[in-house]
Design a protein around this motif. Structure first.
Motif, PDB file in Angstrom:
ATOM      1  N   PRO A 190     -32.593 -44.938  47.217  1.00  0.00           N
ATOM      2  CA  PRO A 190     -32.467 -46.359  47.867  1.00  0.00           C
ATOM      3  C   PRO A 190     -31.196 -46.983  46.884  1.00  0.00           C
ATOM      4  N   ASN A 191     -31.182 -46.633  45.580  1.00  0.00           N
ATOM      5  CA  ASN A 191     -30.030 -47.066  44.714  1.00  0.00           C
ATOM      6  C   ASN A 191     -28.611 -46.374  44.708  1.00  0.00           C
ATOM      7  N   MET A 192     -28.583 -45.356  45.690  1.00  0.00           N
ATOM      8  CA  MET A 192     -27.405 -44.584  45.628  1.00  0.00           C
ATOM      9  C   MET A 192     -26.679 -44.763  47.073  1.00  0.00           C
ATOM     10  N   GLN A 193     -26.892 -45.783  47.762  1.00  0.00           N
ATOM     11  CA  GLN A 193     -26.117 -45.973  49.074  1.00  0.00           C
ATOM     12  C   GLN A 193     -24.724 -46.158  48.580  1.00  0.00           C
ATOM     13  N   TRP A 194     -24.067 -46.541  47.582  1.00  0.00           N
ATOM     14  CA  TRP A 194     -22.620 -46.208  47.523  1.00  0.00           C
ATOM     15  C   TRP A 194     -22.007 -45.069  47.673  1.00  0.00           C
ATOM     16  N   VAL A 195     -23.023 -43.838  47.635  1.00  0.00           N
ATOM     17  CA  VAL A 195     -22.470 -42.589  47.848  1.00  0.00           C
ATOM     18  C   VAL A 195     -21.750 -42.391  48.968  1.00  0.00           C
ATOM     19  N   GLU A 196     -21.912 -43.122  50.057  1.00  0.00           N
ATOM     20  CA  GLU A 196     -21.140 -42.964  51.294  1.00  0.00           C
ATOM     21  C   GLU A 196     -19.988 -43.182  51.333  1.00  0.00           C
ATOM     22  N   ASP A 197     -19.372 -44.056  50.319  1.00  0.00           N
ATOM     23  CA  ASP A 197     -18.006 -44.269  50.108  1.00  0.00           C
ATOM     24  C   ASP A 197     -17.247 -43.195  49.585  1.00  0.00           C
ATOM     25  N   PHE A 198     -18.107 -42.115  48.996  1.00  0.00           N
ATOM     26  CA  PHE A 198     -17.049 -40.908  48.413  1.00  0.00           C
ATOM     27  C   PHE A 198     -17.290 -39.744  48.808  1.00  0.00           C
ATOM     28  N   SER A 199     -16.360 -38.687  48.668  1.00  0.00           N
ATOM     29  CA  SER A 199     -16.745 -37.496  49.303  1.00  0.00           C
ATOM     30  C   SER A 199     -17.533 -36.760  48.351  1.00  0.00           C
ATOM     31  N   ALA A 200     -18.097 -35.611  48.837  1.00  0.00           N
ATOM     32  CA  ALA A 200     -18.944 -34.795  47.868  1.00  0.00           C
ATOM     33  C   ALA A 200     -18.353 -34.243  46.494  1.00  0.00           C
ATOM     34  N   GLY A 201     -16.934 -34.073  46.654  1.00  0.00           N
ATOM     35  CA  GLY A 201     -16.133 -33.662  45.540  1.00  0.00           C
ATOM     36  C   GLY A 201     -15.799 -34.736  44.541  1.00  0.00           C
ATOM     37  N   THR A 202     -15.719 -35.985  45.221  1.00  0.00           N
ATOM     38  CA  THR A 202     -15.560 -36.877  44.146  1.00  0.00           C
ATOM     39  C   THR A 202     -16.744 -37.366  43.471  1.00  0.00           C
ATOM     40  N   LEU A 203     -17.935 -37.135  43.914  1.00  0.00           N
ATOM     41  CA  LEU A 203     -19.256 -37.318  43.257  1.00  0.00           C
ATOM     42  C   LEU A 203     -19.548 -36.400  42.092  1.00  0.00           C
ATOM     43  N   LYS A 204     -19.124 -34.925  42.529  1.00  0.00           N
ATOM     44  CA  LYS A 204     -19.006 -33.952  41.385  1.00  0.00           C
ATOM     45  C   LYS A 204     -18.004 -34.445  40.340  1.00  0.00           C
ATOM     46  N   LEU A 205     -16.910 -35.098  40.633  1.00  0.00           N
ATOM     47  CA  LEU A 205     -15.949 -35.270  39.563  1.00  0.00           C
ATOM     48  C   LEU A 205     -16.590 -36.391  38.812  1.00  0.00           C
ATOM     49  N   ILE A 206     -17.375 -37.378  39.323  1.00  0.00           N
ATOM     50  CA  ILE A 206     -17.970 -38.571  38.433  1.00  0.00           C
ATOM     51  C   ILE A 206     -19.019 -37.906  37.582  1.00  0.00           C
ATOM     52  N   GLY A 207     -19.847 -37.256  38.262  1.00  0.00           N
ATOM     53  CA  GLY A 207     -20.749 -36.405  37.483  1.00  0.00           C
ATOM     54  C   GLY A 207     -20.323 -35.741  36.400  1.00  0.00           C
ATOM     55  N   THR A 208     -19.510 -35.120  36.373  1.00  0.00           N
ATOM     56  CA  THR A 208     -18.792 -34.155  35.206  1.00  0.00           C
ATOM     57  C   THR A 208     -18.313 -35.135  34.262  1.00  0.00           C
ATOM     58  N   ALA A 209     -17.536 -36.325  34.696  1.00  0.00           N
ATOM     59  CA  ALA A 209     -17.020 -37.102  33.726  1.00  0.00           C
ATOM     60  C   ALA A 209     -18.345 -37.771  32.992  1.00  0.00           C
ATOM     61  N   GLU A 210     -19.397 -38.229  33.589  1.00  0.00           N
ATOM     62  CA  GLU A 210     -20.383 -38.742  32.919  1.00  0.00           C
ATOM     63  C   GLU A 210     -20.976 -37.592  32.033  1.00  0.00           C
TER      64      GLU A 210
END
Length: 119
Positions: free
Chosen positions: A29-49
């Motif tokens: 429920p707290n990750m609905q923002w994910v729909e605005d990003f591709s899977a690759g972008t999410l992995k990039l954000i996770g890697t940066a974190e």
């Protein structure tokens, strides 16, 4: 203490993004923002974190290039500023206080590590 909180926060957040599929993240429920990003972008954000979290602790602990600690804090502050913008645009106001607190901690850590408490 703030550094340890930031390390734990960003390691958990990054590992969550790296370890789960986009579909699974969307189910939260707290990750609905994910729909605005591709899977690759999410992995990039996770890697940066994850890299930012490691950058907060490893250089100081190993006494190798300790200037990387405040630089990592600045990078994580930029990530949190982006998160605040995304959540505000999506009108997800209940998560904004957490983002703001984490942003403030990252900025304070960067300021202290560049300034009076530098290594």
């Amino acid at each position: 203490m703030a550094a340890l909180f930031l390390v734990a926060f960003f390691l958990a957040a990054g590992a969550n993004k790296l370890g789960q599929s986009r579909r699974k993240l969307l189910a939260s429920p707290n990750m609905q923002w994910v729909e605005d990003f591709s899977a690759g972008t999410l992995k990039l954000i996770g890697t940066a974190e994850v890299l930012g979290a490691l950058g907060l602790i490893l250089p100081g602990a190993l006494d190798i290039a300790p200037i990387l600690v405040p630089l990592a804090a600045v990078g994580l502050a930029v990530i949190m500023a982006g998160a605040i913008v995304i959540h505000a645009r999506r009108k997800e106001f209940k998560v904004l206080p957490i983002n703001v607190v984490v942003l403030i901690l990252a900025v304070l850590l960067a300021a202290f590590r560049f300034g009076p408490n530098s290594f």
